[in-house]
Write a protein that holds these residues in place. Structure first.
Motif, mmCIF file in Angstrom:
data_model
loop_
_atom_site.group_PDB
_atom_site.id
_atom_site.type_symbol
_atom_site.label_atom_id
_atom_site.label_comp_id
_atom_site.label_asym_id
_atom_site.label_seq_id
_atom_site.Cartn_x
_atom_site.Cartn_y
_atom_site.Cartn_z
ATOM 1 N N SER A 89 -40.852 24.140 31.347
ATOM 2 C CA SER A 89 -40.646 23.906 32.781
ATOM 3 C C SER A 89 -39.185 24.048 33.186
ATOM 4 N N ILE A 90 -38.264 23.800 32.247
ATOM 5 C CA ILE A 90 -36.836 23.867 32.582
ATOM 6 C C ILE A 90 -36.096 24.932 31.773
ATOM 7 N N GLY A 91 -36.827 25.692 30.958
ATOM 8 C CA GLY A 91 -36.190 26.678 30.091
ATOM 9 C C GLY A 91 -35.349 27.694 30.835
ATOM 10 N N GLU A 92 -35.827 28.131 31.992
ATOM 11 C CA GLU A 92 -35.080 29.138 32.749
ATOM 12 C C GLU A 92 -33.740 28.592 33.214
ATOM 13 N N TYR A 93 -33.688 27.311 33.538
ATOM 14 C CA TYR A 93 -32.430 26.702 33.960
ATOM 15 C C TYR A 93 -31.492 26.507 32.775
ATOM 16 N N ALA A 94 -32.049 26.111 31.642
ATOM 17 C CA ALA A 94 -31.228 25.913 30.443
ATOM 18 C C ALA A 94 -30.518 27.202 30.056
ATOM 19 N N GLU A 95 -31.250 28.312 30.082
ATOM 20 C CA GLU A 95 -30.686 29.591 29.655
ATOM 21 C C GLU A 95 -29.588 30.112 30.579
ATOM 22 N N THR A 96 -29.602 29.695 31.833
ATOM 23 C CA THR A 96 -28.614 30.215 32.783
ATOM 24 C C THR A 96 -27.376 29.339 32.882
ATOM 25 N N THR A 97 -27.254 28.358 32.005
ATOM 26 C CA THR A 97 -26.062 27.516 31.993
ATOM 27 C C THR A 97 -24.863 28.355 31.573
#
Length: 230
Positions: A89-97
């Motif tokens: 659910s939050i993987g896309e946000y983690a990767e764009t850090t």
């Protein structure tokens, strides 16, 4: 090498450990687990709803993205070389850090890259919050993977599954997912694949089908980490 796993459900720590023990080398690697269940709670709360307007949905998404970025940066400051987000659910946000020396990987990326090598892709999800991130990941993988032949993406939210999980009824949770897998296998055409969108769904992948594989993020994701290990 220091590797950090970020989980948003406590049971995933025990779920992932056997794969880590079996698939990753034991020498010169330090594994740490971080648990932050509030990140999933916020992701669920920020899932787009028809009851709110688009500007509210965008604001909610931006808010959870900022929180995830801050949490990833906090982990990176502790000297980790690789940070693995196990929450779809939050993987896309983690990767764009941004602004990190550490590599950030979402655990479901390897699964998606493998899945698009089939024409018919069936996504089974337990929580609605993971549908959009998983669908977008599959579409990205289909565009970027040279061997992609994906033509159709089907999405099913397993009825009552997340309610069972939230109530702490793990047996009912896995049973509901197993029934959804069985139903999908009965109706899927040849050259199909099933992916279980959330890591917590992996224990339900006990079916053996001669032509239709069932992919889960823990095993594919952990295997993919070998490319980053020095």
């Amino acid at each position: 090498m220091k590797i950090a796993f970020l989980h948003t459900v406590r049971s995933n720590i025990a779920l992932f450990q056997p794969y880590i023990d079996d698939l990753l080398p034991t020498s010169n690697i330090q594994i740490s687990h971080f648990l932050e269940e509030s990140l999933l709670d916020q992701a669920i709360e920020s899932t787009p709803s028809q009851a709110v307007n688009n500007s509210q949905n965008i604001t909610c998404a931006q808010s959870i993205e900022s929180v995830v970025h801050a949490y990833i940066k906090n982990i990176a400051r502790q000297g980790f070389d690789l940070i693995v987000c196990t929450c779809s659910s939050i993987g896309e946000y983690a990767e764009t850090t941004s602004g990190l020396s550490a590599k950030v990987v979402r655990i479901d990326r390897a699964m998606a890259e493998k899945a698009v090598r089939f024409r018919h892709l069936y996504i089974l999800a337990a929580a609605e919050s993971t549908v959009s991130p998983t669908y977008k990941l599959v579409c990205q993988s289909a565009e970027k993977t040279p061997l992609s032949v994906c033509e159709m993406i089907h999405v099913t939210i397993v009825p009552h599954a997340w309610q069972h999980y939230s109530n702490g009824d793990h047996s009912a949770y896995i049973t509901s997912i197993s029934k959804a897998i069985e139903s999908t296998l009965e109706n899927a055409p040849s050259n199909s694949v099933i992916i279980l969108a959330q890591a917590s769904m992996a224990p339900a992948a006990t079916f053996s089908h001669p032509f239709i594989p069932i992919l889960t993020s823990p095993i594919d994701g952990i295997q993919s980490l070998l490319r980053y290990i020095k």
